[in-house]
Every structure is written in C-alpha cells, then in structure tokens.
Design a protein around this motif. Structure first.
Motif, PDB file in Angstrom:
ATOM      1  N   GLU A 165      -0.683  35.546 -11.986  1.00 23.86           N
ATOM      2  CA  GLU A 165      -0.799  36.267 -13.257  1.00 23.86           C
ATOM      3  C   GLU A 165      -0.271  35.410 -14.409  1.00 23.86           C
ATOM      4  OE1 GLU A 165       0.405  40.558 -15.278  1.00 23.86           O
ATOM      5  OE2 GLU A 165       1.005  40.126 -13.216  1.00 23.86           O
ATOM      6  N   ARG A 211      -2.467  33.952 -17.581  1.00 21.17           N
ATOM      7  CA  ARG A 211      -2.052  34.244 -18.953  1.00 21.17           C
ATOM      8  C   ARG A 211      -2.028  32.966 -19.783  1.00 21.17           C
ATOM      9  NH1 ARG A 211       3.572  36.024 -19.132  1.00 21.17           N
ATOM     10  NH2 ARG A 211       2.820  37.292 -17.429  1.00 21.17           N
ATOM     11  N   GLY A 245      -5.011  32.351 -22.237  1.00 21.31           N
ATOM     12  CA  GLY A 245      -4.400  32.597 -23.535  1.00 21.31           C
ATOM     13  C   GLY A 245      -4.526  31.444 -24.505  1.00 21.31           C
ATOM     14  N   ASN A 262      -2.315  46.596 -18.440  1.00 21.51           N
ATOM     15  CA  ASN A 262      -3.450  45.787 -18.900  1.00 21.51           C
ATOM     16  C   ASN A 262      -4.740  46.247 -18.242  1.00 21.51           C
ATOM     17  OD1 ASN A 262      -1.823  44.203 -20.528  1.00 21.51           O
ATOM     18  ND2 ASN A 262      -1.648  42.552 -19.024  1.00 21.51           N
TER      19      ASN A 262
END
Length: 183
Positions: free
Chosen positions: A94, A98, A102, A6
């Motif tokens: 992380e 996300r 997201g 990423n």
C-alpha cells in the motif's frame, strides 16, 4: 483502516459511473475482509496464504486505479510453504502504491520472493520517488517501524528489514525471514 475508507470512497464514486465496477469492488472487498477475519488470530501464515491475501487487496486497488496501476508478483514455488507474519505485505505494498501513483500518472509495484541462504527474501519495488519521499512525508515511517518491530519480535536478529533506493528509480523494501521460524 485508511485502505478501507479509500475503498469505500472509491465504491461510492463508481456507483454513478460504473455500477459493474462498483459491484466487483464490493465483492472483492468482501472476499478480502473474509480472508482477513479467517486468519486474524494467526501470528504467521504460509507465504502462499499471504500472497493470496495480497492478490485480493491488489484486485481492489486495480479496480480503483484502473490502468494507472500495474503489478507483478514473482514467487519461487520453493518458498510458498514458508511461514511469514500475517498481513506483513499489504501495508508495504500500500505504501509503495501510494508513492508510485502519487507522484506520476501511473505506478508499478513488483513483489518477488526467493530462497536465499536459509531465509526467504521478499522485495517490494515501486517506481516512485524513492527513500526521500519517506523522509519528507508527515507521520512518516509509522507503518514501516511497526513492520520492523513485528519482524524483530517474531524472529529477533534472524530477520532483516531494509529500505533502499532502487538504482533504476523508486524504492526497494527488502524483508528476509528465516525459512525455519521455530526460534
């Protein structure tokens, strides 16, 4: 590994739009990888070292997500020397990012660490959809299961790992690690 992919993808995208940002991200990635390699053989590090490592990771993510990501870290100085599993927080944070980013235009992640009854209590909170997002995601829970297994392997029943919905929204991941890990 997907963090690395990423990051490289983000650097590639920044090269044509923001070369200074791409350069800064490459520098931070180098610092992050250097810290990772320096402690790669250690099962445990001090919480201070773990937070330094986490800050390096978050610097990269702040460049990547810009104003879509905010973070707060609050660590009681009393627990900075407590030994914790090496690289225990990065995958949890992380995962929190996300889910927080997201599902909205902006994400917030808060990390706290405080002393409590002979343990260091670490909480990672996000503003995502909560525990139901973990239950519906394909391949769900592998990183969290690995974290739980690492804690059990190092500390047995003296450690605690919990997931819960935050009453104000989002998910709270709680770790409790013995302050004296000489078990």
């Amino acid at each position: 590994p997907h963090f690395l992919f990423n990051t490289l993808h983000s650097i590639s995208a920044l090269l044509s739009k923001d070369t200074d940002g791409a350069r800064k991200m490459i520098t931070r990635l180098g610092d992050f990888l250097r810290l990772t390699l320096e402690n790669s053989g250690s099962m445990e590090v001090t919480l201070q070292q773990e937070i330094e490592f986490l800050n390096g990771y978050l610097e990269i993510e702040r460049i990547r997500f810009q104003d879509r990501l905010t973070t707060d870290i609050h660590v009681d100085p009393e627990v900075l020397d407590v030994r914790v599993p090496n690289l225990i927080l990065q995958p949890i944070v992380e995962n929190a990012m996300r889910h927080a980013i997201g599902n909205s235009h902006s994400g917030h992640v808060e990390i706290t660490a405080v002393p409590r009854n002979g343990v260091v209590r670490i909480e990672v909170k996000d503003n995502g959809p909560g525990i139901q997002a973990l239950e519906t995601r394909p391949g769900r829970g592998l990183g969290l299961a690995n974290t739980r297994a690492r804690l059990a392997g190092l500390y047995g029943d003296a450690a605690r790992f919990e997931l819960a919905n935050n009453p104000s929204g989002g998910l709270v991941v709680t770790l409790e690690i013995p302050r004296d890990s000489e078990n």
